[in-house]
Design an enzyme around this catalytic site. Structure first.
Site, PDB file in Angstrom:
ATOM      1  CE  LYS A 192      -2.990  -9.593  -3.380  1.00 41.95           C
ATOM      2  NZ  LYS A 192      -3.620  -9.235  -2.191  1.00 41.95           N
TER       3      LYS A 192
ATOM      4  N   GLY B 189      -3.083  -1.465  -7.019  1.00 37.78           N
ATOM      5  CA  GLY B 189      -2.022  -2.468  -7.070  1.00 37.78           C
ATOM      6  C   GLY B 189      -2.319  -3.541  -8.111  1.00 37.78           C
TER       7      GLY B 189
ATOM      8  CG  HIS C 274      -1.902  -1.004   1.363  1.00 40.21           C
ATOM      9  ND1 HIS C 274      -1.835  -2.019   2.293  1.00 40.21           N
ATOM     10  CD2 HIS C 274      -3.047  -1.194   0.672  1.00 40.21           C
ATOM     11  CE1 HIS C 274      -2.898  -2.791   2.166  1.00 40.21           C
ATOM     12  NE2 HIS C 274      -3.643  -2.320   1.188  1.00 40.21           N
TER      13      HIS C 274
END
Ligand code: PAF
Length: 283
Positions: free
Chosen positions: A151, A149, A37
């Site tokens: 991810k 992100g 983050h």
């Protein structure tokens, strides 16, 4: 760092900067912040004059049997980290501020593409919750740029598509996956992994890498590679949710002649569901 709990407070503060012509960057989160983050904050810091982060654990994107109530809430620690990383504004609303009319009658934003496959297949309604809250947050912050992100690859793809479809005046940018020393992708849910499971969970990333190696070596039977990767994960003691070799843009199952490929996976530990992905380009 200034902290706001109300929509009107944050809007008033940001209005001033907008009038000054400053570029506003936004990083939406659900808190329990880790290095991944903070890298999003750093990225926004590098390209924007003002950085806004939100922390809101959005009930609308959790299914009935999911971990909304158990989702780690580490507000004070998050504030310290954000301040240290140069975040200018934190928006931390409660449920009533975000959903004053309740969840049941809340207007929703539906993105019909890419939302009922992969994570969307095992978490029905999840992406509707994400697109709805992200739209609300965009309307509140009105950022020039929002950083997400990689991810959460599918989430990023869905948000990009939503922003394009709805002509949202925001640039969506992506930040790389942050990993632990052994390669495990950083996630707020990693805290649910038990000590016994921890050495083995890297099998998810290793299985995606193994598929990538096979593809680079010329293998094009993607469905067979997916099946073999599921077996590797089972051998390490975990249940696979999905392993797919997908087209990077559409997230459809990749065809033999696709050049942009993303390998995505999700697997269950005893108390967590972990996701990861890996993109490759074939020339
Ligand atoms: O990725 C997350 O943390 C959440 O899905 C988001 C984008 C903050 C929306 O609640």
């Amino acid at each position: 760092m200034r902290i706001f709990h109300t929509v009107s407070g944050l809007r008033d503060a940001l209005k001033v900067h907008r009038r000054e012509g400053l570029r506003i960057g936004f990083v939406p989160t659900m808190g329990n912040l880790h290095q991944g983050h903070l890298a999003l904050i750093e990225q926004a810091r590098g390209s924007c004059d003002i950085v806004v982060c939100s922390i809101f654990v959005n009930a609308l994107q959790f299914g009935l049997n999911e971990d909304w109530d158990k989702y780690p809430r580490t507000y004070q620690d998050d504030c310290d980290k954000l301040a240290a990383f140069g975040c200018d504004y934190l928006f931390h609303p409660d449920d009533t501020e975000m959903y004053p009319n309740g969840l049941d009658t809340q207007s929703r934003v539906i993105c019909p593409t890419m939302t009922d496959v992969l994570c969307g297949a095992s978490r029905p309604g999840h992406f509707e919750g994400v697109t709805t809250v992200v739209t609300k947050l965009f309307n509140i912050v009105q950022p020039d740029e929002a950083v997400f992100g990689i991810k959460d690859y599918q989430q990023l793809a869905v948000i990009r598509r939503m922003a394009e479809d709805l002509c949202m005046p925001v640039e969506i940018t992506a930040a790389p996956i942050y990993r632990e020393a052994d390669g495990l992708a950083m996630s707020s849910r990693n805290g649910f992994i038990t000590e016994q499971e921890r050495p083995n969970v890297v099998v998810l990333k290793q299985s995606l890498e193994w598929i990538a190696e096979q593809i680079h070596a010329g293998e094009r039977n993607f469905r067979e590679l997916e099946k073999l990767a599921v077996e590797r994960i089972a051998d390490a003691g975990f249940k696979t949710d999905y392993i797919t070799v997908s087209h990077s843009k559409t997230l459809d199952p990749a065809a033999e002649d696709d050049l942009e490929i993303t390998i995505l996976g999700a697997m269950f530990t005893e108390a967590a569901r972990l996701i990861d992905n890996l993109s490759i380009r074939l020339d």
